[in-house]
Design a protein around this motif. Structure first.
Motif, PDB file in Angstrom:
ATOM      1  N   PRO A   1       6.102   6.935  69.360  1.00 21.09           N
ATOM      2  CA  PRO A   1       5.095   6.120  68.671  1.00 21.09           C
ATOM      3  C   PRO A   1       4.264   7.012  67.753  1.00 21.09           C
ATOM      4  O   PRO A   1       4.122   8.213  68.016  1.00 21.09           O
ATOM      5  CB  PRO A   1       4.253   5.552  69.808  1.00 21.09           C
ATOM      6  CG  PRO A   1       4.427   6.512  70.930  1.00 21.09           C
ATOM      7  CD  PRO A   1       5.812   7.094  70.775  1.00 21.09           C
ATOM      8  N   PRO A   2       3.709   6.448  66.700  1.00 23.73           N
ATOM      9  CA  PRO A   2       2.874   7.261  65.820  1.00 23.73           C
ATOM     10  C   PRO A   2       1.650   7.767  66.587  1.00 23.73           C
ATOM     11  O   PRO A   2       1.115   7.077  67.456  1.00 23.73           O
ATOM     12  CB  PRO A   2       2.487   6.312  64.689  1.00 23.73           C
ATOM     13  CG  PRO A   2       2.789   4.936  65.177  1.00 23.73           C
ATOM     14  CD  PRO A   2       3.793   5.060  66.270  1.00 23.73           C
ATOM     15  N   LEU A   3       1.259   8.963  66.265  1.00 21.68           N
ATOM     16  CA  LEU A   3       0.093   9.576  66.910  1.00 21.68           C
ATOM     17  C   LEU A   3      -1.176   9.131  66.193  1.00 21.68           C
ATOM     18  O   LEU A   3      -1.278   9.251  64.970  1.00 21.68           O
ATOM     19  CB  LEU A   3       0.223  11.098  66.859  1.00 21.68           C
ATOM     20  CG  LEU A   3      -0.925  11.917  67.440  1.00 21.68           C
ATOM     21  CD1 LEU A   3      -1.044  11.660  68.945  1.00 21.68           C
ATOM     22  CD2 LEU A   3      -0.713  13.387  67.168  1.00 21.68           C
ATOM     23  N   ALA A   4      -2.108   8.635  66.950  1.00 17.78           N
ATOM     24  CA  ALA A   4      -3.401   8.270  66.380  1.00 17.78           C
ATOM     25  C   ALA A   4      -4.264   9.530  66.355  1.00 17.78           C
ATOM     26  O   ALA A   4      -4.523  10.136  67.388  1.00 17.78           O
ATOM     27  CB  ALA A   4      -4.072   7.193  67.222  1.00 17.78           C
ATOM     28  N   ILE A   5      -4.653   9.931  65.168  1.00 15.70           N
ATOM     29  CA  ILE A   5      -5.438  11.149  65.016  1.00 15.70           C
ATOM     30  C   ILE A   5      -6.815  10.756  64.514  1.00 15.70           C
ATOM     31  O   ILE A   5      -6.966  10.190  63.433  1.00 15.70           O
ATOM     32  CB  ILE A   5      -4.769  12.121  64.025  1.00 15.70           C
ATOM     33  CG1 ILE A   5      -3.374  12.495  64.518  1.00 15.70           C
ATOM     34  CG2 ILE A   5      -5.638  13.368  63.827  1.00 15.70           C
ATOM     35  CD1 ILE A   5      -2.568  13.311  63.527  1.00 15.70           C
ATOM     36  N   GLY A   6      -7.818  11.032  65.311  1.00 19.28           N
ATOM     37  CA  GLY A   6      -9.200  10.757  64.896  1.00 19.28           C
ATOM     38  C   GLY A   6      -9.763  11.953  64.153  1.00 19.28           C
ATOM     39  O   GLY A   6      -9.488  13.100  64.502  1.00 19.28           O
TER      40      GLY A   6
END
Length: 191
Positions: free
Chosen positions: A183-188
């Motif tokens: 899954p795409p990585l959520a990067i804050g």
């Protein structure tokens, strides 16, 4: 960024992305012990808060794999396992590869330090697995059924009170494995 650094990063990215859990290992083809030792020498380069050097390592090959399986079965029995099929499976499973690397941890009495050390050992295992991939080896990170089992610790030469973090099957691959979709990585971003 210089072209040389970009090439180095691309090479590293390739190793990370091609590292796979692979138990399709040629049981009949030995892995040179010098190569295994060389890969083990990547372990102490993992990050280690407070420099406690918590890792313990045992290279298990030849008849030692059968002794490891018997020790695991005894430790399962000590936990109350009475299922003969499960005990028999434990006895034979370490014969699935020519080498099994046992990676353990010295467990600190301070729970915070013990947690930090466990993280350091996990990072050390990843160093080993990436090195194995770079060397063309197949690997499989398994966990111990009883990570503090006295018999298993003794076979590995680890002191009582230690904890086994990984039992890594290692050998030459019979086939390659494909990477599962990620899954795409959520990067804050925090400024």
């Amino acid at each position: 960024m210089s072209e040389h650094l970009l090439e180095s990063l691309e090479h590293f990215e390739n190793i990370v992305r091609t590292r796979r859990t692979n138990l399709a290992i040629d049981r009949s083809r030995d892995v040179d012990q010098d190569l295994v030792v060389r890969l083990c020498e990547l372990i102490p380069w993992a990050p280690n808060h407070k420099r406690t050097w918590p890792w313990l390592v045992a290279i298990v090959s030849g008849d030692g794999r059968g002794r490891l399986g018997e020790a695991v079965a005894q430790d399962l029995r000590a936990l109350g396992t009475t299922d003969d099929a499960r005990l028999e499976k434990a006895r034979g499973k370490y014969l699935r590869s020519p080498v099994v690397l046992a990676v353990g941890q010295r467990v600190d009495a301070d729970p915070v330090r013990a947690g930090e050390d466990r993280d350091a050992v996990a990072a050390a295992v990843q160093n080993f697995l990436l090195g194995a991939t770079a060397a063309g080896l197949a690997s499989y990170w398994g966990s111990a059924a009883n990570p503090t089992g006295e018999e298993t610790l003794a076979v590995c030469g680890f002191e009582p009170g230690a904890r086994i973090s990984a039992l890594i099957y290692l050998g030459w691959p019979l086939e390659s494995t494909n990477a599962p979709e990620r899954p795409p990585l959520a990067i804050g971003l925090v400024d």
